[in-house]
Design an enzyme around this catalytic site. Sequence first.
Site, PDB file in Angstrom:
ATOM      1  N   CYS A 104     -27.242 -27.617  25.154  1.00 13.99           N
ATOM      2  CA  CYS A 104     -28.017 -26.747  26.040  1.00 13.99           C
ATOM      3  C   CYS A 104     -27.275 -25.446  26.315  1.00 13.99           C
ATOM      4  CB  CYS A 104     -28.307 -27.499  27.337  1.00 13.99           C
ATOM      5  SG  CYS A 104     -28.955 -26.474  28.636  1.00 13.99           S
ATOM      6  N   CYS A 116     -30.845 -24.337  25.177  1.00 12.31           N
ATOM      7  CA  CYS A 116     -31.644 -23.706  26.242  1.00 12.31           C
ATOM      8  C   CYS A 116     -31.118 -22.340  26.666  1.00 12.31           C
ATOM      9  CB  CYS A 116     -31.669 -24.589  27.490  1.00 12.31           C
ATOM     10  SG  CYS A 116     -31.450 -26.346  27.224  1.00 12.31           S
ATOM     11  N   LYS A 118     -31.052 -19.487  23.961  1.00 16.95           N
ATOM     12  CA  LYS A 118     -32.446 -19.304  23.537  1.00 16.95           C
ATOM     13  C   LYS A 118     -33.253 -18.560  24.602  1.00 16.95           C
ATOM     14  CE  LYS A 118     -35.495 -22.107  25.131  1.00 16.95           C
ATOM     15  NZ  LYS A 118     -35.840 -23.365  24.608  1.00 16.95           N
ATOM     16  N   TYR A 144     -40.783 -26.693  18.231  1.00 19.43           N
ATOM     17  CA  TYR A 144     -40.506 -25.625  19.180  1.00 19.43           C
ATOM     18  C   TYR A 144     -39.269 -24.797  18.865  1.00 19.43           C
ATOM     19  CZ  TYR A 144     -37.065 -27.948  22.347  1.00 19.43           C
ATOM     20  OH  TYR A 144     -35.968 -28.525  22.913  1.00 19.43           O
ATOM     21  N   GLU A 165     -39.838 -20.880  18.744  1.00 18.34           N
ATOM     22  CA  GLU A 165     -39.160 -20.057  19.758  1.00 18.34           C
ATOM     23  C   GLU A 165     -38.256 -19.009  19.092  1.00 18.34           C
ATOM     24  OE1 GLU A 165     -38.846 -23.155  23.531  1.00 18.34           O
ATOM     25  OE2 GLU A 165     -37.131 -22.960  22.200  1.00 18.34           O
ATOM     26  N   HIS A 168     -53.095 -14.805  45.320  1.00 20.40           N
ATOM     27  CA  HIS A 168     -53.732 -13.742  44.574  1.00 20.40           C
ATOM     28  C   HIS A 168     -52.876 -12.483  44.635  1.00 20.40           C
ATOM     29  CE1 HIS A 168     -57.145 -11.918  42.644  1.00 20.40           C
ATOM     30  NE2 HIS A 168     -57.178 -10.943  43.532  1.00 20.40           N
ATOM     31  N   GLU A 181     -53.131 -19.049  40.040  1.00 24.96           N
ATOM     32  CA  GLU A 181     -54.279 -19.334  40.909  1.00 24.96           C
ATOM     33  C   GLU A 181     -55.465 -19.869  40.109  1.00 24.96           C
ATOM     34  OE1 GLU A 181     -56.261 -15.952  42.786  1.00 24.96           O
ATOM     35  OE2 GLU A 181     -55.379 -14.617  41.301  1.00 24.96           O
TER      36      GLU A 181
HETATM   37  P1  FAD Z   1     -25.756 -32.699  24.125  1.00 21.04           P
HETATM   38  O1  FAD Z   1     -25.966 -31.677  25.169  1.00 21.04           O
HETATM   39  O2  FAD Z   1     -26.156 -32.344  22.741  1.00 21.04           O
HETATM   40  O3  FAD Z   1     -24.209 -33.061  24.161  1.00 21.04           O
HETATM   41  C1  FAD Z   1     -23.619 -33.945  23.263  1.00 21.04           C
HETATM   42  C2  FAD Z   1     -22.151 -33.565  23.116  1.00 21.04           C
HETATM   43  O4  FAD Z   1     -21.440 -34.649  22.535  1.00 21.04           O
HETATM   44  C3  FAD Z   1     -21.940 -32.361  22.215  1.00 21.04           C
HETATM   45  O5  FAD Z   1     -21.030 -31.466  22.801  1.00 21.04           O
HETATM   46  C4  FAD Z   1     -21.332 -32.981  20.954  1.00 21.04           C
HETATM   47  O6  FAD Z   1     -20.533 -32.083  20.244  1.00 21.04           O
HETATM   48  C5  FAD Z   1     -20.552 -34.136  21.562  1.00 21.04           C
HETATM   49  N1  FAD Z   1     -20.246 -35.223  20.635  1.00 21.04           N
HETATM   50  C6  FAD Z   1     -21.060 -35.817  19.737  1.00 21.04           C
HETATM   51  N2  FAD Z   1     -20.421 -36.833  19.124  1.00 21.04           N
HETATM   52  C7  FAD Z   1     -19.168 -36.876  19.664  1.00 21.04           C
HETATM   53  C8  FAD Z   1     -18.046 -37.719  19.454  1.00 21.04           C
HETATM   54  N3  FAD Z   1     -18.092 -38.736  18.582  1.00 21.04           N
HETATM   55  N4  FAD Z   1     -16.918 -37.482  20.159  1.00 21.04           N
HETATM   56  C9  FAD Z   1     -16.851 -36.470  21.065  1.00 21.04           C
HETATM   57  N5  FAD Z   1     -17.901 -35.657  21.300  1.00 21.04           N
HETATM   58  C10 FAD Z   1     -19.047 -35.859  20.626  1.00 21.04           C
HETATM   59  N6  FAD Z   1     -33.887 -28.567  26.618  1.00 21.04           N
HETATM   60  C11 FAD Z   1     -34.465 -28.102  27.752  1.00 21.04           C
HETATM   61  O7  FAD Z   1     -34.565 -28.830  28.736  1.00 21.04           O
HETATM   62  N7  FAD Z   1     -34.956 -26.833  27.817  1.00 21.04           N
HETATM   63  C12 FAD Z   1     -34.867 -25.982  26.775  1.00 21.04           C
HETATM   64  O8  FAD Z   1     -35.324 -24.844  26.868  1.00 21.04           O
HETATM   65  C13 FAD Z   1     -34.237 -26.430  25.597  1.00 21.04           C
HETATM   66  N8  FAD Z   1     -34.090 -25.602  24.543  1.00 21.04           N
HETATM   67  C14 FAD Z   1     -33.433 -26.029  23.440  1.00 21.04           C
HETATM   68  C15 FAD Z   1     -33.272 -25.139  22.384  1.00 21.04           C
HETATM   69  C16 FAD Z   1     -32.626 -25.530  21.252  1.00 21.04           C
HETATM   70  C17 FAD Z   1     -32.439 -24.544  20.132  1.00 21.04           C
HETATM   71  C18 FAD Z   1     -32.129 -26.846  21.142  1.00 21.04           C
HETATM   72  C19 FAD Z   1     -31.421 -27.289  19.904  1.00 21.04           C
HETATM   73  C20 FAD Z   1     -32.279 -27.746  22.177  1.00 21.04           C
HETATM   74  C21 FAD Z   1     -32.932 -27.339  23.337  1.00 21.04           C
HETATM   75  N9  FAD Z   1     -33.121 -28.207  24.418  1.00 21.04           N
HETATM   76  C22 FAD Z   1     -33.753 -27.754  25.550  1.00 21.04           C
HETATM   77  C23 FAD Z   1     -32.698 -29.604  24.345  1.00 21.04           C
HETATM   78  C24 FAD Z   1     -31.377 -29.838  25.116  1.00 21.04           C
HETATM   79  O9  FAD Z   1     -30.397 -28.962  24.654  1.00 21.04           O
HETATM   80  C25 FAD Z   1     -30.954 -31.282  24.915  1.00 21.04           C
HETATM   81  O10 FAD Z   1     -32.003 -32.134  25.299  1.00 21.04           O
HETATM   82  C26 FAD Z   1     -29.712 -31.636  25.742  1.00 21.04           C
HETATM   83  O11 FAD Z   1     -28.648 -30.786  25.437  1.00 21.04           O
HETATM   84  C27 FAD Z   1     -29.326 -33.079  25.469  1.00 21.04           C
HETATM   85  O12 FAD Z   1     -28.188 -33.423  26.208  1.00 21.04           O
HETATM   86  P2  FAD Z   1     -27.244 -34.630  25.730  1.00 21.04           P
HETATM   87  O13 FAD Z   1     -26.297 -34.847  26.844  1.00 21.04           O
HETATM   88  O14 FAD Z   1     -28.059 -35.744  25.254  1.00 21.04           O
HETATM   89  O15 FAD Z   1     -26.481 -34.065  24.454  1.00 21.04           O
HETATM   90  P1  NA7 Z   2     -38.945 -31.471  15.406  1.00 18.33           P
HETATM   91  O1  NA7 Z   2     -39.591 -31.479  16.718  1.00 18.33           O
HETATM   92  O2  NA7 Z   2     -38.393 -32.761  14.924  1.00 18.33           O
HETATM   93  O3  NA7 Z   2     -39.939 -30.884  14.303  1.00 18.33           O
HETATM   94  C1  NA7 Z   2     -39.585 -30.730  12.988  1.00 18.33           C
HETATM   95  C2  NA7 Z   2     -40.487 -29.721  12.326  1.00 18.33           C
HETATM   96  O4  NA7 Z   2     -40.015 -29.452  11.010  1.00 18.33           O
HETATM   97  C3  NA7 Z   2     -41.913 -30.186  12.182  1.00 18.33           C
HETATM   98  O5  NA7 Z   2     -42.751 -29.069  12.255  1.00 18.33           O
HETATM   99  C4  NA7 Z   2     -41.911 -30.785  10.768  1.00 18.33           C
HETATM  100  O6  NA7 Z   2     -43.170 -30.742  10.137  1.00 18.33           O
HETATM  101  C5  NA7 Z   2     -40.992 -29.841  10.038  1.00 18.33           C
HETATM  102  N1  NA7 Z   2     -40.334 -30.444   8.893  1.00 18.33           N
HETATM  103  C6  NA7 Z   2     -39.669 -31.622   8.856  1.00 18.33           C
HETATM  104  N2  NA7 Z   2     -39.161 -31.832   7.630  1.00 18.33           N
HETATM  105  C7  NA7 Z   2     -39.512 -30.751   6.889  1.00 18.33           C
HETATM  106  C8  NA7 Z   2     -39.267 -30.369   5.543  1.00 18.33           C
HETATM  107  N3  NA7 Z   2     -38.544 -31.141   4.722  1.00 18.33           N
HETATM  108  N4  NA7 Z   2     -39.783 -29.203   5.101  1.00 18.33           N
HETATM  109  C9  NA7 Z   2     -40.505 -28.419   5.927  1.00 18.33           C
HETATM  110  N5  NA7 Z   2     -40.768 -28.716   7.207  1.00 18.33           N
HETATM  111  C10 NA7 Z   2     -40.268 -29.879   7.678  1.00 18.33           C
HETATM  112  O7  NA7 Z   2     -37.747 -30.420  15.324  1.00 18.33           O
HETATM  113  P2  NA7 Z   2     -37.168 -29.206  16.171  1.00 18.33           P
HETATM  114  O8  NA7 Z   2     -35.969 -28.757  15.415  1.00 18.33           O
HETATM  115  O9  NA7 Z   2     -38.124 -28.130  16.484  1.00 18.33           O
HETATM  116  O10 NA7 Z   2     -36.759 -29.817  17.563  1.00 18.33           O
HETATM  117  C11 NA7 Z   2     -36.155 -31.061  17.685  1.00 18.33           C
HETATM  118  C12 NA7 Z   2     -35.443 -31.177  18.993  1.00 18.33           C
HETATM  119  O11 NA7 Z   2     -34.574 -30.050  19.167  1.00 18.33           O
HETATM  120  C13 NA7 Z   2     -36.232 -31.146  20.246  1.00 18.33           C
HETATM  121  O12 NA7 Z   2     -36.894 -32.281  20.585  1.00 18.33           O
HETATM  122  C14 NA7 Z   2     -35.120 -30.765  21.244  1.00 18.33           C
HETATM  123  O13 NA7 Z   2     -34.242 -31.783  21.536  1.00 18.33           O
HETATM  124  C15 NA7 Z   2     -34.407 -29.760  20.525  1.00 18.33           C
HETATM  125  P3  NA7 Z   2     -44.246 -31.975  10.239  1.00 18.33           P
HETATM  126  O14 NA7 Z   2     -44.988 -31.752  11.520  1.00 18.33           O
HETATM  127  O15 NA7 Z   2     -43.454 -33.251  10.223  1.00 18.33           O
HETATM  128  O16 NA7 Z   2     -45.077 -31.794   9.025  1.00 18.33           O
END
Ligand code: FAD
Ligand code: NA7
Length: 593
Positions: A156, A161, A164, A297, A301, A568, A573
Amino acid sequence: MPPVSVRETVLNNIQSNDVMVFSKTTCPFCNQVKELFKQEGIVYKSLELDKLDNGLQIQDMLFEMSGQKTVPNVFIRGSHVGGCDSTIQAHTDGRLRQLLSPPPAEGYDYDLVVIGGGSGGLAASKEAAKLGKRVAVCDFVKATPKGTTWGLGGTCVNVGCIPKKLMHQAALLGEALKDSKNYGWETPEKVQHNWDTLKNAVQDHIGSLNWNYRVQLRDKSVTYINGYAEFTDRHTIKTVNKRNKVQTFKAEKILLATGMRPRYPDIPGVKEFAITSDDLFSLSYCPGKTLTIGASYVSLECAGFLTGMGLDVTVMVRSILLRGFDQQMADMIGTYMEKHGTHFLRKCVPTRIEQIEEGTPPLLRVYYKKTDDPQEFSIDVNTVLMAIGRDACTSEIGLEKTGVLTNPKNGKIPVVNEQTNVPNIYAIGDIMEGGHELTPVAIEAGKLLSRRLYGDSSRQCDYINVPTTVFTPLEYGAIGYSEEDATDTFGEDNIEVYHAYFQPLEYTVAHRDEAGCYGKIICNKADGDRVVGFHILGPNAGEITQGYAVAMKCGATKEHFDTTIGIHPTCSEVFTTMDVTKASGLDVTTTGC
Ligand code: FAD
Ligand code: NA7
């Protein structure tokens, strides 16, 4: 997904019985295993699946969780032993007794070790320390194929988050600059966006957050281990830091919060030339002409804010936009983005990526084909952003040494109240099966788990009606059911959808597009018109949606919405005056106050 109660039945039985046999009264192999336990004086609990109404569902769930469909299916202290042959083998080679030997009562270095210092892990560790426990948190970021790494705080803060939303804001400011002329600002004609300035400012902010997290851990006496953690057994963790220094310690309880990392497709050139969201926010050069691959997403995004910064951006979509979200809203997002400059290549998948010219950015050629046509096409871009989903980080942490089960389809960990099948091991956040991949959910689950384990609380994390927002150029906020899921769950005859288009007042003077903004609520007629789904596409949808989430938590009905007085002039609303049902087919274009 099978009903949660079946998962709970299975996990509860595994967790609460040292020896658990899922069995059938008619199965001779089951009898053989039970006979062996009797001879050895081993107390076991058996569940006779052929005598249960939901026996078949339990068997399916066991298959999902353990990869074994047949009975007997034996678990010892949470560990999956297997069927008849495996159990007899485990008896012969002494593993049965080993598994049954009680865990050490003392000699732990920590009460709780958390693997993963992200949203969930940090919240849980700080709360446990506040409650007087000895806590360590291990966090380590494996570099991306492009070599990108980051600091403490997880996805995040570093690559999710936070960066982004800041980049989304940069794009919104660009739109506002265009509007500003109509509001009397004599803004220069050519205002350029500078990627380096934005990227540096975002990274500076992230750096300060990383630092704050370290300070918080120190202040709360949580030991921070910047090393990659793996189990050596169910109470022992080994960490390796970037200088290959190894540390080993024992913990009474272990919490897994390892999160997810971007997935790469198996096509030539992808790891050499493509980036993911893990690389984008700290990219040392402006991405230029960009292709984002995937239609969920993360892809939309990123495509949205890059378009907003004036870049030429194309999204490659395999099937539909935003799988799992309300499809009417998803299609409206696509329409809006397309109208505002993002290109879409629909029903296409990439086949290979080549570099045409080195550089910062380079010139890349992406070959692709239509999903229904073998002919190969290509597109030249500077940056390819893969966003085709994320994999749970559960396959390289030594889970096989603990007996913790994962769902083989997605690597996620099944839990009941965040406890895995192994009683001293817990899982929260993105890797938890059946949760929501959202930061506030991981934080809430972590905090509440620590309070239950070490405080006097019994409060569970509520995973129902979790609000979320997709930060596309026009934001999309949602709570509860999509229209498709509501129809499936409650039946078409039992749901009523109220909807309206609306035009934000700010758009009028700015002469912005009038058609894009839309809201709808889905009501369950069989339950007093309770609002079971809330959807809004419009500016500040994230801010708007949060408040309605409280209303839905209180069980708001359509009448509550109707008897609430609006503010408003706002977009929000519209939900207090919605009186046209979708079924009526009447015009829902808002015509001012
Ligand atoms: P993480 O935050 O992923 O933390 C896991 C940590 O564990 C990482 O630092 C990793 O390096 C570490 N780790 C993994 N394996 C090991 C190991 N073996 N030893 C030591 N460390 C390890 N959520 C929202 O609510 N709002 C948003 O707008 C939003 N936008 C997002 C945009 C993007 C591009 C992405 C990718 C995600 C977004 N999310 C958003 C999702 C959000 O980031 C995740 O749901 C959240 O970070 C999950 O938290 P977590 O604690 O499960 O794992
Ligand atoms: P998602 O929510 O797992 O979606 C993956 C997207 O990529 C979805 O549109 C898939 O299409 C597409 N997809 C999957 N495999 C392929 C291949 N091989 N070629 C082209 N397109 C493909 O992924 P996000 O990365 O957006 O987000 C995952 C998590 O990240 C989210 O829940 C948060 O934790 C942050 P489909 O609909 O299967 O045809």
